[in-house]
Design a protein around this motif. Structure first.
Motif, short mmCIF file in Angstrom:
data_model
loop_
_atom_site.label_atom_id
_atom_site.label_comp_id
_atom_site.label_asym_id
_atom_site.label_seq_id
_atom_site.Cartn_x
_atom_site.Cartn_y
_atom_site.Cartn_z
N ILE A 1 -2.64 19.55 4.95
CA ILE A 1 -3.95 20.15 5.24
C ILE A 1 -5.00 19.58 4.31
O ILE A 1 -6.13 19.26 4.74
N TRP A 2 -4.66 19.42 3.04
CA TRP A 2 -5.60 18.90 2.04
C TRP A 2 -6.05 17.48 2.36
O TRP A 2 -7.20 17.11 2.16
N THR A 3 -5.13 16.65 2.86
CA THR A 3 -5.43 15.24 3.13
C THR A 3 -5.76 14.97 4.59
O THR A 3 -5.78 13.82 5.02
N ALA A 4 -6.01 16.01 5.37
CA ALA A 4 -6.25 15.83 6.81
C ALA A 4 -7.50 15.01 7.09
O ALA A 4 -7.59 14.38 8.15
N ASP A 5 -8.48 14.99 6.15
CA ASP A 5 -9.69 14.22 6.41
C ASP A 5 -9.43 12.72 6.42
O ASP A 5 -10.21 11.96 7.00
N ILE B 1 2.67 10.81 2.26
CA ILE B 1 3.21 11.85 3.14
C ILE B 1 2.88 11.63 4.61
O ILE B 1 3.54 12.19 5.48
N GLN B 2 1.88 10.82 4.92
CA GLN B 2 1.46 10.69 6.31
C GLN B 2 1.85 9.37 6.95
O GLN B 2 2.38 9.33 8.04
N ILE B 3 1.58 8.27 6.28
CA ILE B 3 1.69 6.98 6.94
C ILE B 3 3.15 6.56 7.11
O ILE B 3 3.53 6.02 8.13
N GLY B 4 3.99 6.83 6.12
CA GLY B 4 5.39 6.44 6.24
C GLY B 4 5.56 4.94 6.20
O GLY B 4 6.34 4.37 6.96
N ASP B 5 4.83 4.27 5.33
CA ASP B 5 4.88 2.82 5.22
C ASP B 5 6.23 2.40 4.63
O ASP B 5 6.59 2.80 3.52
N LYS B 6 6.97 1.57 5.35
CA LYS B 6 8.29 1.15 4.89
C LYS B 6 8.21 0.26 3.66
O LYS B 6 9.16 0.15 2.90
N SER B 7 7.07 -0.42 3.48
CA SER B 7 6.91 -1.27 2.31
C SER B 7 6.57 -0.48 1.05
O SER B 7 6.64 -1.01 -0.05
N ASN B 8 6.20 0.78 1.23
CA ASN B 8 5.87 1.65 0.10
C ASN B 8 7.13 2.41 -0.30
O ASN B 8 7.59 3.28 0.42
N THR C 1 -9.08 9.27 -5.21
CA THR C 1 -8.04 8.23 -5.23
C THR C 1 -6.65 8.85 -5.16
O THR C 1 -5.78 8.37 -4.43
N MET C 2 -6.45 9.92 -5.93
CA MET C 2 -5.16 10.59 -5.90
C MET C 2 -4.89 11.20 -4.53
O MET C 2 -3.77 11.13 -4.02
N LYS C 3 -5.92 11.74 -3.92
CA LYS C 3 -5.78 12.33 -2.59
C LYS C 3 -5.38 11.28 -1.56
O LYS C 3 -4.52 11.52 -0.70
N GLU C 4 -5.98 10.10 -1.65
CA GLU C 4 -5.64 9.02 -0.72
C GLU C 4 -4.22 8.53 -0.94
O GLU C 4 -3.50 8.22 0.01
N LYS C 5 -3.79 8.45 -2.19
CA LYS C 5 -2.41 8.03 -2.49
C LYS C 5 -1.40 9.03 -1.92
O LYS C 5 -0.38 8.64 -1.36
N ILE C 6 -1.72 10.32 -2.09
CA ILE C 6 -0.82 11.35 -1.55
C ILE C 6 -0.76 11.25 -0.04
O ILE C 6 0.31 11.37 0.57
N PHE C 7 -1.92 10.99 0.59
CA PHE C 7 -1.95 10.84 2.05
C PHE C 7 -1.08 9.66 2.48
O PHE C 7 -0.31 9.75 3.45
#
Length: 320
Positions: A78-82, A16-23, A7-13
């Motif tokens: 790299i950690w969240t690349a999956d 840092i990756q999606i760039g959601d403006k609502s977040n 869960t923490m890994k998905e939150k970090i992804f």
């Protein structure tokens, strides 16, 4: 414990990756990284001034601090690349990220600081930090439109560039043949002709190499006119692509407000990429009839995952 880490890994992804403006956290992270990149580039720029050598210690500290941030970001990506490549195994996903544009730019951003006193090529790699801004801006629709247009029109652009290269090669050889005897020191070889044809065809006109014979000048006039047309070809292709893209790109919210009952095209952006057909239909109260992906027309299935740059043919459903 494994579930918490996942869960923490998905939150970090998501941050840092999606760039959601609502977040808000993701938005704050984007602003922070942007500030860090700009600060790093400014420091690199100021280090070239001899008058500012007294601030060398401060510049070095700021540079190392920013590179440390880049290293942490690189490791997290790299950690969240999956999550970035969910259809691949974790090892394969990390490898795909490492060889992707984002991964290469991130790596080239980090490497130079460890080899500042080494070969000049490592010092030149510091320029790659500027391209970090492209990766960051690619998360947002304005830059995404540019990349989409270039991708969709890639075949036409490649063809136009090929035409320019053929004209450049032909004109350089012709000019070399005409001008070599008159200017042996200027048009020493075919490469000198290529330099002249490049500056002429692309309408730059440096003026350091120019024809002196009558035939050479007549040829230069013709080639200059061809250059105007050659530059106009890719410009027209890209301009037409922008017009098409802006006409196609309509937000779902504006269409819902307009209560459109007829068929419409919607461009899949970062907000909807990765969602299934069913999720998008339920969330936006629409009916998806067809998905246009690359050069294919795909009939939608409920569990079909939408990809970035897909075009969906939709109709707004009437609310009861």
């Amino acid at each position: 414990m494994i579930i918490k880490i996942s869960t923490m890994k998905e939150k970090i992804f998501n941050i840092i990756q999606i760039g959601d403006k609502s977040n808000r956290i993701s938005r704050a992270f984007d602003i922070f990284i942007t500030f860090t990149i700009i600060c790093n580039i400014i420091v690199t720029f100021l280090e070239t001034f001899d008058q500012l050598t007294s601030f060398g210690g401060l510049f070095t500290m700021l540079e190392h601090a920013s590179v440390l941030i880049f290293c942490i970001e690189y490791a997290l990506r790299i950690w969240t690349a999956d999550y970035l490549y969910p259809e691949k195994t974790p090892g394969r996903a990390r490898f795909c990220f490492l060889i992707s544009f984002d991964g290469v730019v991130d790596l080239l951003t980090i490497i130079p600081v460890f080899f500042l006193s080494g070969f000049i090529i490592f010092r030149m790699l510091r320029v790659a930090r500027i391209f970090h801004l492209f990766r960051l801006n690619a998360k947002y629709d304005s830059f995404n439109i540019i990349t989409t247009v270039l991708y969709e029109k890639r075949n036409q652009i490649i063809s136009s560039v090929f035409i320019v290269m053929v004209l450049m090669l032909a004109s350089s050889m012709c000019m070399y043949s005409v001008e070599h005897n008159a200017q042996p020191d200027i048009f020493r070889n075919a490469f000198s002709g290529i330099w002249w044809s490049m500056s002429t065809l692309l309408t730059v006109g440096y003026g350091d190499i120019y024809p002196v014979t009558t035939l050479g000048r007549v040829m230069a006039i013709c080639i200059a006119y061809l250059g105007v047309g050659a530059v106009a070809i890719p410009t027209g292709i890209i301009s037409a692509g922008f017009v098409e893209q802006y006409q196609r790109k309509s937000s779902l919210s504006s269409m819902k407000d307009a209560d459109i009952q007829e068929i419409a095209e919607v461009f899949v952006d970062k907000r909807y990429a990765g969602k299934t057909i069913e999720e998008m239909e339920e969330e936006q109260n629409i009916k998806i009839f067809l998905v246009l992906r690359d050069d294919l027309s795909v009939l939608p299935q409920k569990n079909m995952v939408l990809k970035l740059n897909d075009i969906v043919i939709i109709r707004i459903e009437n609310e009861a």
